[in-house]
Design an enzyme around this catalytic site. Structure first.
Site, short mmCIF file in Angstrom:
data_model
loop_
_atom_site.label_atom_id
_atom_site.label_comp_id
_atom_site.label_asym_id
_atom_site.label_seq_id
_atom_site.Cartn_x
_atom_site.Cartn_y
_atom_site.Cartn_z
N HIS A 1 -10.40 1.03 1.75
CA HIS A 1 -10.21 2.04 2.79
C HIS A 1 -11.39 1.87 3.73
O HIS A 1 -12.50 2.29 3.42
CB HIS A 1 -10.15 3.45 2.21
CG HIS A 1 -9.86 4.48 3.27
ND1 HIS A 1 -8.64 5.11 3.40
CD2 HIS A 1 -10.61 4.94 4.30
CE1 HIS A 1 -8.66 5.92 4.44
NE2 HIS A 1 -9.85 5.84 5.01
N HIS B 1 2.97 14.59 1.51
CA HIS B 1 2.30 15.86 1.19
C HIS B 1 3.32 16.97 1.40
O HIS B 1 4.16 16.86 2.30
CB HIS B 1 1.13 16.12 2.14
CG HIS B 1 -0.03 15.20 1.95
ND1 HIS B 1 -0.97 15.38 0.97
CD2 HIS B 1 -0.41 14.09 2.63
CE1 HIS B 1 -1.89 14.43 1.05
NE2 HIS B 1 -1.57 13.62 2.04
N ASN C 1 -5.15 7.33 -6.08
CA ASN C 1 -5.87 8.59 -5.74
C ASN C 1 -5.09 9.82 -6.20
O ASN C 1 -4.79 10.71 -5.43
CB ASN C 1 -6.20 8.66 -4.24
CG ASN C 1 -4.99 8.63 -3.33
OD1 ASN C 1 -3.95 8.08 -3.69
ND2 ASN C 1 -5.12 9.22 -2.15
N LEU D 1 -5.13 9.10 7.92
CA LEU D 1 -6.41 8.39 7.98
C LEU D 1 -6.18 6.95 7.53
O LEU D 1 -5.49 6.75 6.53
CB LEU D 1 -7.46 9.08 7.11
CG LEU D 1 -7.94 10.42 7.68
CD1 LEU D 1 -8.81 11.14 6.66
CD2 LEU D 1 -8.71 10.21 8.98
N ASP E 1 1.47 2.60 3.50
CA ASP E 1 0.61 3.77 3.33
C ASP E 1 1.45 5.06 3.38
O ASP E 1 0.98 6.10 3.82
CB ASP E 1 -0.51 3.83 4.38
CG ASP E 1 -1.59 4.84 4.04
OD1 ASP E 1 -1.69 5.24 2.86
OD2 ASP E 1 -2.32 5.26 4.97
N HIS F 1 0.87 -1.20 0.00
CA HIS F 1 0.00 0.00 0.00
C HIS F 1 0.89 1.23 0.00
O HIS F 1 1.50 1.58 1.00
CB HIS F 1 -0.90 0.02 1.24
CG HIS F 1 -1.85 1.18 1.26
ND1 HIS F 1 -3.21 1.02 1.46
CD2 HIS F 1 -1.67 2.50 1.11
CE1 HIS F 1 -3.80 2.20 1.42
NE2 HIS F 1 -2.88 3.12 1.22
N LYS G 1 -9.27 -0.40 -5.92
CA LYS G 1 -9.29 0.26 -4.62
C LYS G 1 -10.65 0.88 -4.35
O LYS G 1 -11.16 1.66 -5.16
CB LYS G 1 -8.21 1.35 -4.58
CG LYS G 1 -8.16 2.17 -3.29
CD LYS G 1 -7.67 1.34 -2.10
CE LYS G 1 -7.87 2.08 -0.79
NZ LYS G 1 -6.67 2.68 -0.27
N HIS H 1 -4.43 -0.60 5.76
CA HIS H 1 -4.02 0.15 6.95
C HIS H 1 -4.96 -0.07 8.15
O HIS H 1 -5.59 0.86 8.63
CB HIS H 1 -3.82 1.64 6.67
CG HIS H 1 -4.83 2.26 5.73
ND1 HIS H 1 -6.18 2.16 5.90
CD2 HIS H 1 -4.66 3.02 4.62
CE1 HIS H 1 -6.80 2.80 4.93
NE2 HIS H 1 -5.90 3.33 4.13
N HIS I 1 1.54 5.39 -1.69
CA HIS I 1 1.19 6.58 -2.49
C HIS I 1 2.47 7.18 -3.04
O HIS I 1 3.34 7.60 -2.28
CB HIS I 1 0.48 7.63 -1.62
CG HIS I 1 -0.79 7.13 -1.02
ND1 HIS I 1 -2.01 7.28 -1.62
CD2 HIS I 1 -1.03 6.44 0.13
CE1 HIS I 1 -2.95 6.72 -0.87
NE2 HIS I 1 -2.38 6.20 0.20
N LEU I 2 2.57 7.22 -4.37
CA LEU I 2 3.77 7.79 -5.00
C LEU I 2 3.52 9.17 -5.58
O LEU I 2 4.47 9.86 -5.94
CB LEU I 2 4.27 6.87 -6.12
CG LEU I 2 5.00 5.59 -5.70
CD1 LEU I 2 5.37 4.78 -6.93
CD2 LEU I 2 6.24 5.90 -4.87
N ARG I 3 2.23 9.55 -5.73
CA ARG I 3 1.89 10.84 -6.38
C ARG I 3 2.41 10.88 -7.81
O ARG I 3 2.57 9.86 -8.45
CB ARG I 3 2.41 12.04 -5.56
CG ARG I 3 2.21 11.96 -4.05
CD ARG I 3 0.78 11.76 -3.62
NE ARG I 3 0.65 11.91 -2.16
CZ ARG I 3 -0.39 11.46 -1.47
NH1 ARG I 3 -1.38 10.80 -2.07
NH2 ARG I 3 -0.45 11.63 -0.17
N ALA J 1 -4.36 14.69 5.46
CA ALA J 1 -4.02 13.42 6.10
C ALA J 1 -2.96 12.69 5.29
O ALA J 1 -3.04 12.63 4.06
CB ALA J 1 -5.27 12.56 6.22
C1 NCD Z 1 -3.65 9.04 2.05
C2 NCD Z 1 -3.18 10.10 1.04
O1 NCD Z 1 -2.63 11.10 1.47
O2 NCD Z 1 -3.36 9.88 -0.16
N1 NCD Z 1 -3.70 9.64 3.34
C3 NCD Z 1 -3.64 9.00 4.53
O3 NCD Z 1 -3.81 9.64 5.55
N2 NCD Z 1 -3.39 7.72 4.61
C4 NCD Z 1 -4.94 8.44 1.63
C5 NCD Z 1 -5.29 7.19 2.39
O4 NCD Z 1 -4.67 6.15 2.22
O5 NCD Z 1 -6.24 7.25 3.19
ZN ZN Z 2 -3.26 5.10 1.64
#
Ligand code: NCD
Ligand code: ZN
Length: 348
Positions: free
Chosen positions: A141, A256, A46, A224, A252, A18, A104, A179, A20-22, A268
Site C-alpha cells: 500500500h 463497506h 486486513n 485510498l 481493490d 487485489h 502485504k 492500486h 477485499h472479501l471481508r 475508505a
Molecule cells: C481498503 C479497505 O476498505 O479495506 N480501502 C480502500 O479504500 N482501498 C483498504 C485499502 O486497500 O487501502
Molecule cells: Zn485494498
C-alpha cells in the site's frame, strides 16, 4: 464506425490481483460477484484482527471456500499482513506450505484496518531480505502517513522516499505497488525491471478527484489511495491499455456497509466487484485497446507471480445493463461503484 466496433470478446479467464472479501455475512454476499468473473484473487489480509499467521490464513481460506456458490471455480490466494513483529520463519513456512502467496505491507494507519501495520521498514528488514531470497512477492500500500504530506501527494512521496530506495536496496525482491493512482507510479514502475509491477483498479480508470465532489460529497467514490487529477487518470489508462507486463488487474473491490460509508467520518473503499471486468472492458474499448485486455486481465499477473495463466475462457458481449443500486449483506446494504448506472459490456 459502429459496424467496425467489436460486439463480443473472448479471453482467458482473468484474475483479480487485489481484493477485499471481508468475513462472515459480508464475505458470503460479495464473494459470488468475484467468483463469477475471476478464477483467482489475491485476498487482502486486513480483517479485524489482521491475518498475520499461517493458521489464520489457512482458516480464512477455508471460510472463503465454504462461502463459494455451488459449482464455482475460484481459488483464493492468501496473503500475510506484515507487522513490526512478523517472524521471517513463520512467513517463509507459510509460503513454502502454499498458504501465503504474498505478504502485504500496510504502512501503519495508511488505510482501513491498518493500525497494526509496519511503522518503519527498517524493523522488517530481515523479513524483506528473506522474501527476496525465496521469491515471495511484497504487495505494497504505497502511501506515506506523515500528517504533513498532502493526501493527494502521499503515493508520489512514498515512491520517492520508500519504494525507490527499497528497490535499490533489494532489486531482486518482487514488489507490487498496489492500486497505483499517479503518473509518478506509472513512470516509476515502467522504468523498473521485471521484479516491480503495479495493479490498477477499475475505478481509478474511470473517476478523477472531481467526481468525489460532483454536486456534493460522494462517499461511495472515496477510497485510498484517493483518486487524483485527470492527468493521472489518463496516465493510468495509457499504462493499463499499453499491454506493458508491469501492469495488471487488481480491483481493490472493498465493500463497506452503507452506514459506514454515509457517515460523518466515512470509511475508505469502493465496491467494484459487481461490474469489475465489464468496466475494464468498457475502458479498454474507449482506449481502442480491447485486444490488450487479455494481457492486462489474464496474462501479466500470472506471469509476475510465476503462476500459469488460466486455461478456461470467458466471453463478454457488448450489451448494456444496469449495475444494481445496492447489494444485501446480512442486515447491511452495500452500494456498488456506478450503482444504478449503465455499463456497456456484459459477461456472456
Ligand atoms: C481498503 C479497505 O476498505 O479495506 N480501502 C480502500 O479504500 N482501498 C483498504 C485499502 O486497500 O487501502
Ligand atoms: Zn485494498
Amino acid at each position: 464506425m459502429l459496424a467496425a466496433m467489436s460486439q463480443s470478446l473472448a479471453l482467458r479467464r482473468p484474475d483479480d490481483w487485489h481484493l477485499h472479501l471481508r468475513d462472515g455475512a459480508m464475505l458470503a454476499a460479495v464473494l459470488p460477484f468475484t467468483a463469477r468473473q475471476f478464477a483467482r484473487a489475491i485476498i487482502m489480509p486486513n480483517l479485524v484482527p489482521p491475518v498475520t499467521t499461517v493458521a489464520a490464513a489457512a482458516a480464512y481460506r477455508r471460510r472463503i471456500l465454504a462461502a463459494l456458490p455451488r459449482g464455482a471455480e475460484f481459488t483464493p490466494l492468501m496473503t500475510c499482513y506484515l507487522t513490526d513483529a512478523t517472524d521471517p520463519e513463520e512467513l517463509a513456512r507459510g509460503h513454502r506450505e502454499g498458504v501465503f502467496t504474498a505478504a502485504k505491507l500496510y504502512p501503519a494507519h495508511a488505510t482501513t484496518n491498518s493500525a497494526h501495520g509496519v511503522t518503519d521498514l527498517a524493523r522488517i528488514e530481515p523479513v524483506l531480505e528473506r522474501m527476496a531470497r525465496i521469491g515471495m512477492p511484497l504487495l505494497v500500500h504505497g502511501e506515506v502517513t506523515e500528517p504533513g504530506v498532502d493526501v493527494f501527494d502521499r503515493e508520489a512521496v512514498f515512491i520517492e522516499r520508500v519504494l525507490a530506495p527499497l528497490h535499490r536496496r533489494l532489486p531482486e525482491l518482487k514488489i507490487v505497488l498496489e492500486h497505483a493512482t499517479t503518473e509518478e507510479a506509472v513512470a516509476f514502475v515502467s522504468a523498473c525491471g521485471p521484479t516491480v509491477a503495479a495493479t490498477i483498479t477499475a475505478h481509478h480508470l474511470v473517476i478523477n478527484r472531481n467526481a468525489i465532489f460532483a454536486g456534493g460529497l460522494r462517499p461511495h467514490l472515496y477510497c485510498l489511495p484517493i483518486a487524483k487529477r485527470e492527468t493521472h487518470r489518463l496516465a493510468l489508462r495509457r499504462a493499463a491499455a499499453s499491454g506493458d507486463p508491469h501492469f495488471f488487474l487488481g480491483t481493490d473491490s472493498a465493500p463497506h456497509p452503507v452506514t459506514a460509508k454515509e457517515s460523518a467520518c466515512g470509511c475508505a473503499g469502493i465496491f467494484t466487484a459487481p461490474a469489475a471486468l465489464e468496466i475494464y472492458a468498457q475502458v479498454f474499448e474507449e482506449e481502442g485497446a480491447l485486444d490488450r485486455l487479455e494481457a492486462f486481465a489474464s496474462l501479466n499477473g500470472p506471469r509476475f507471480y510465476g503462476l500459469p495463466p488460466n486455461e478456461a475462457r470467458i466471453a463478454l458481449r457488448r450489451r448494456s445493463w444496469r449495475v444494481p443500486e445496492r447489494v444485501a449483506a446480512g442486515e447491511a446494504w452495500i452500494v456498488p461503484f456506478l450503482a444504478g448506472e449503465e455499463v456497456l459490456w456484459a459477461i456472456a
